[in-house]
Design a protein around this motif. Structure first.
Motif, PDB file in Angstrom:
ATOM      1  N   VAL A  47       0.845  -1.192   0.000  1.00 25.62           N
ATOM      2  CA  VAL A  47       0.000   0.000   0.000  1.00 25.62           C
ATOM      3  C   VAL A  47       0.885   1.249   0.000  1.00 25.62           C
ATOM      4  O   VAL A  47       1.700   1.441   0.904  1.00 25.62           O
ATOM      5  CB  VAL A  47      -0.928   0.030   1.231  1.00 25.62           C
ATOM      6  N   ASN A  48       0.740   2.061  -1.031  1.00 24.84           N
ATOM      7  CA  ASN A  48       1.469   3.324  -1.086  1.00 24.84           C
ATOM      8  C   ASN A  48       0.784   4.340  -0.185  1.00 24.84           C
ATOM      9  O   ASN A  48      -0.442   4.508  -0.251  1.00 24.84           O
ATOM     10  CB  ASN A  48       1.522   3.850  -2.522  1.00 24.84           C
ATOM     11  N   CYS A  49       1.556   5.010   0.645  1.00 25.58           N
ATOM     12  CA  CYS A  49       1.004   5.957   1.607  1.00 25.58           C
ATOM     13  C   CYS A  49       1.765   7.277   1.562  1.00 25.58           C
ATOM     14  O   CYS A  49       2.981   7.294   1.329  1.00 25.58           O
ATOM     15  CB  CYS A  49       1.088   5.408   3.029  1.00 25.58           C
ATOM     16  N   PHE A  50       1.054   8.357   1.823  1.00 26.37           N
ATOM     17  CA  PHE A  50       1.673   9.679   1.916  1.00 26.37           C
ATOM     18  C   PHE A  50       1.638  10.090   3.379  1.00 26.37           C
ATOM     19  O   PHE A  50       0.569  10.093   4.004  1.00 26.37           O
ATOM     20  CB  PHE A  50       0.913  10.680   1.054  1.00 26.37           C
ATOM     21  N   ILE A  51       2.796  10.424   3.932  1.00 26.14           N
ATOM     22  CA  ILE A  51       2.893  10.723   5.354  1.00 26.14           C
ATOM     23  C   ILE A  51       3.530  12.087   5.581  1.00 26.14           C
ATOM     24  O   ILE A  51       4.408  12.512   4.822  1.00 26.14           O
ATOM     25  CB  ILE A  51       3.693   9.621   6.095  1.00 26.14           C
ATOM     26  N   GLY A  52       3.047  12.785   6.605  1.00 28.15           N
ATOM     27  CA  GLY A  52       3.591  14.083   6.962  1.00 28.15           C
ATOM     28  C   GLY A  52       3.942  14.117   8.438  1.00 28.15           C
ATOM     29  O   GLY A  52       3.211  13.574   9.268  1.00 28.15           O
ATOM     30  N   TYR A  53       5.082  14.725   8.751  1.00 33.81           N
ATOM     31  CA  TYR A  53       5.556  14.804  10.138  1.00 33.81           C
ATOM     32  C   TYR A  53       5.478  16.234  10.660  1.00 33.81           C
ATOM     33  O   TYR A  53       5.850  17.176   9.950  1.00 33.81           O
ATOM     34  CB  TYR A  53       7.005  14.314  10.235  1.00 33.81           C
ATOM     35  N   VAL A  63      -2.883  10.592  12.912  1.00 33.69           N
ATOM     36  CA  VAL A  63      -4.196  10.742  12.279  1.00 33.69           C
ATOM     37  C   VAL A  63      -4.169   9.995  10.950  1.00 33.69           C
ATOM     38  O   VAL A  63      -3.378  10.316  10.057  1.00 33.69           O
ATOM     39  CB  VAL A  63      -4.565  12.220  12.052  1.00 33.69           C
ATOM     40  N   LEU A  64      -5.018   8.996  10.852  1.00 30.53           N
ATOM     41  CA  LEU A  64      -5.164   8.202   9.633  1.00 30.53           C
ATOM     42  C   LEU A  64      -6.182   8.912   8.740  1.00 30.53           C
ATOM     43  O   LEU A  64      -7.319   9.155   9.155  1.00 30.53           O
ATOM     44  CB  LEU A  64      -5.649   6.801  10.001  1.00 30.53           C
ATOM     45  N   GLU A  85       1.086  20.251  10.069  1.00 32.05           N
ATOM     46  CA  GLU A  85       1.303  21.633  10.505  1.00 32.05           C
ATOM     47  C   GLU A  85       0.670  21.883  11.873  1.00 32.05           C
ATOM     48  O   GLU A  85       1.189  22.646  12.695  1.00 32.05           O
ATOM     49  CB  GLU A  85       0.706  22.598   9.482  1.00 32.05           C
ATOM     50  N   ALA A  86      -0.445  21.195  12.126  1.00 31.26           N
ATOM     51  CA  ALA A  86      -1.167  21.352  13.391  1.00 31.26           C
ATOM     52  C   ALA A  86      -0.566  20.522  14.519  1.00 31.26           C
ATOM     53  O   ALA A  86      -1.023  20.602  15.662  1.00 31.26           O
ATOM     54  CB  ALA A  86      -2.630  20.976  13.202  1.00 31.26           C
ATOM     55  N   GLY A  87       0.445  19.700  14.224  1.00 26.90           N
ATOM     56  CA  GLY A  87       1.142  18.967  15.274  1.00 26.90           C
ATOM     57  C   GLY A  87       0.928  17.465  15.304  1.00 26.90           C
ATOM     58  O   GLY A  87       1.253  16.815  16.301  1.00 26.90           O
ATOM     59  N   TYR A  88       0.410  16.899  14.206  1.00 28.48           N
ATOM     60  CA  TYR A  88       0.104  15.468  14.181  1.00 28.48           C
ATOM     61  C   TYR A  88       0.884  14.753  13.082  1.00 28.48           C
ATOM     62  O   TYR A  88       1.192  15.335  12.041  1.00 28.48           O
ATOM     63  CB  TYR A  88      -1.399  15.252  13.968  1.00 28.48           C
ATOM     64  N   ILE A  89       1.197  13.482  13.346  1.00 28.85           N
ATOM     65  CA  ILE A  89       1.710  12.629  12.271  1.00 28.85           C
ATOM     66  C   ILE A  89       0.485  12.188  11.477  1.00 28.85           C
ATOM     67  O   ILE A  89      -0.406  11.534  12.011  1.00 28.85           O
ATOM     68  CB  ILE A  89       2.445  11.397  12.832  1.00 28.85           C
ATOM     69  N   ALA A  90       0.412  12.590  10.235  1.00 28.44           N
ATOM     70  CA  ALA A  90      -0.749  12.256   9.413  1.00 28.44           C
ATOM     71  C   ALA A  90      -0.318  11.342   8.274  1.00 28.44           C
ATOM     72  O   ALA A  90       0.728  11.561   7.658  1.00 28.44           O
ATOM     73  CB  ALA A  90      -1.395  13.522   8.853  1.00 28.44           C
ATOM     74  N   ALA A 138       2.227   3.500  11.371  1.00 32.95           N
ATOM     75  CA  ALA A 138       2.388   4.868  11.856  1.00 32.95           C
ATOM     76  C   ALA A 138       2.470   4.958  13.379  1.00 32.95           C
ATOM     77  O   ALA A 138       3.275   5.725  13.923  1.00 32.95           O
ATOM     78  CB  ALA A 138       1.240   5.732  11.343  1.00 32.95           C
ATOM     79  N   THR A 139       1.639   4.178  14.080  1.00 35.83           N
ATOM     80  CA  THR A 139       1.633   4.278  15.545  1.00 35.83           C
ATOM     81  C   THR A 139       2.887   3.691  16.173  1.00 35.83           C
ATOM     82  O   THR A 139       3.200   3.993  17.332  1.00 35.83           O
ATOM     83  CB  THR A 139       0.394   3.584  16.145  1.00 35.83           C
ATOM     84  N   LYS A 140       3.614   2.874  15.411  1.00 37.55           N
ATOM     85  CA  LYS A 140       4.851   2.285  15.934  1.00 37.55           C
ATOM     86  C   LYS A 140       6.099   3.111  15.582  1.00 37.55           C
ATOM     87  O   LYS A 140       7.213   2.742  15.948  1.00 37.55           O
ATOM     88  CB  LYS A 140       5.007   0.860  15.408  1.00 37.55           C
TER      89      LYS A 140
END
Length: 266
Positions: A47-53, A63-64, A85-90, A138-140
């Motif tokens: 599964v290709n995923c786009f993630i932001g830190y 946040v999924l 930007e709001a402070g979450y790993i999305a 993500a949670t790990k």
């Protein structure tokens, strides 16, 4: 010559939804945050995923993000960036990964109609497994604090509600103009509060809210639906467009403020 012109017209119509999001892509390209594509492997699927830190000192909640019926678009990637930007790993999985010829996903399907058709054929169990694998990844992460919320839009809004029935570890589910489960036994499995965001000019989805309210109340679950008058289906995306009407823009801004306020409670 006539056939060539017709072919070019069809191609242009097929890419219209993509070019219409050039504004979202331009904003992404200016982001100072760490954004990247990653691959999550599970059960023989990739599964290709786009993630932001986020740029924060402490570990952050995850946040999924579940995309619209249009797939993993530039706008959805923009939502990932805004949450970071709001402070979450999305993180947003492309649930169409592997569904295009050659094993591609949303970008390779070639147009809105092809994407819609592919999404309508996705097995529910596959969607759940993709979401579970993405959430686990993500949670790990070392930068994550282990807390998980899900947010979905349009088709993804319905999937967000459904995912709440399948993941007891969720801290919150945010449903943007998506329909809820109709089986009381599914509702009974929900452990997280569900926040609903609905458009006033969207009777197709709005007509289902009373039933969801009834089912959630009967099961003793927390469900807070809010309807934004004058807004249309898809107002979170439409409200960000350069030529957004006032109702969609207002609904988008109020909903975003509400979403961030609820996420702070995690």
């Amino acid at each position: 010559m006539k056939k060539l012109l017709i072919a070019l017209l069809i191609a242009a119509l097929g890419t219209g939804a993509v070019s219409a999001q050039d504004w979202a892509k331009a904003r992404l390209e200016k982001s100072p945050r760490h954004l990247e594509w990653i691959k999550v492997d599970h059960d023989g699927r990739t599964v290709n995923c786009f993630i932001g830190y986020p740029e924060v000192k402490e570990k952050a909640p995850v946040v999924l993000v579940i995309h619209e019926i249009f797939g993993l678009s530039d706008w959805v990637r923009g939502v990932v960036d805004q949450l970071a930007e709001a402070g979450y790993i999305a993180i947003a999985p492309d649930l169409l990964s592997g569904m295009a010829p050659g094993g591609g996903g949303t970008a390779e399907l070639g147009g809105v109609d092809s994407v819609r058709k592919a999404i309508s054929s996705l097995p529910a169990e596959q969607i759940t497994l993709d979401l579970n694998a993405t959430a686990a990844y993500a949670t790990k992460l070392p930068a994550a604090n282990g807390k998980l919320a899900v947010v979905g839009f349009c088709w993804g809004g319905g999937q967000s509600f459904r995912y709440a029935t399948n993941n007891k570890d969720l801290k919150a589910a945010f449903v943007f103009y998506g329909t809820g489960p109709e089986n009381p036994s599914d509702i009974a499995r929900i452990a997280a509060p569900v926040e609903g965001f609905y458009a006033g000019n969207d009777a197709r989805v709005g007509a289902t809210v009373p039933k969801s309210t009834e089912l959630m109340k009967a099961a003793g679950k927390t469900y807070e639906p809010v309807t934004y008058d004058g807004a249309g289906h898809g107002f979170m995306r439409a409200g960000e467009e350069p030529k957004a009407n006032e109702a969609n823009k207002k609904a988008r801004d109020e909903s975003w403020k509400r979403l961030l306020g609820e996420l702070k409670k995690l």
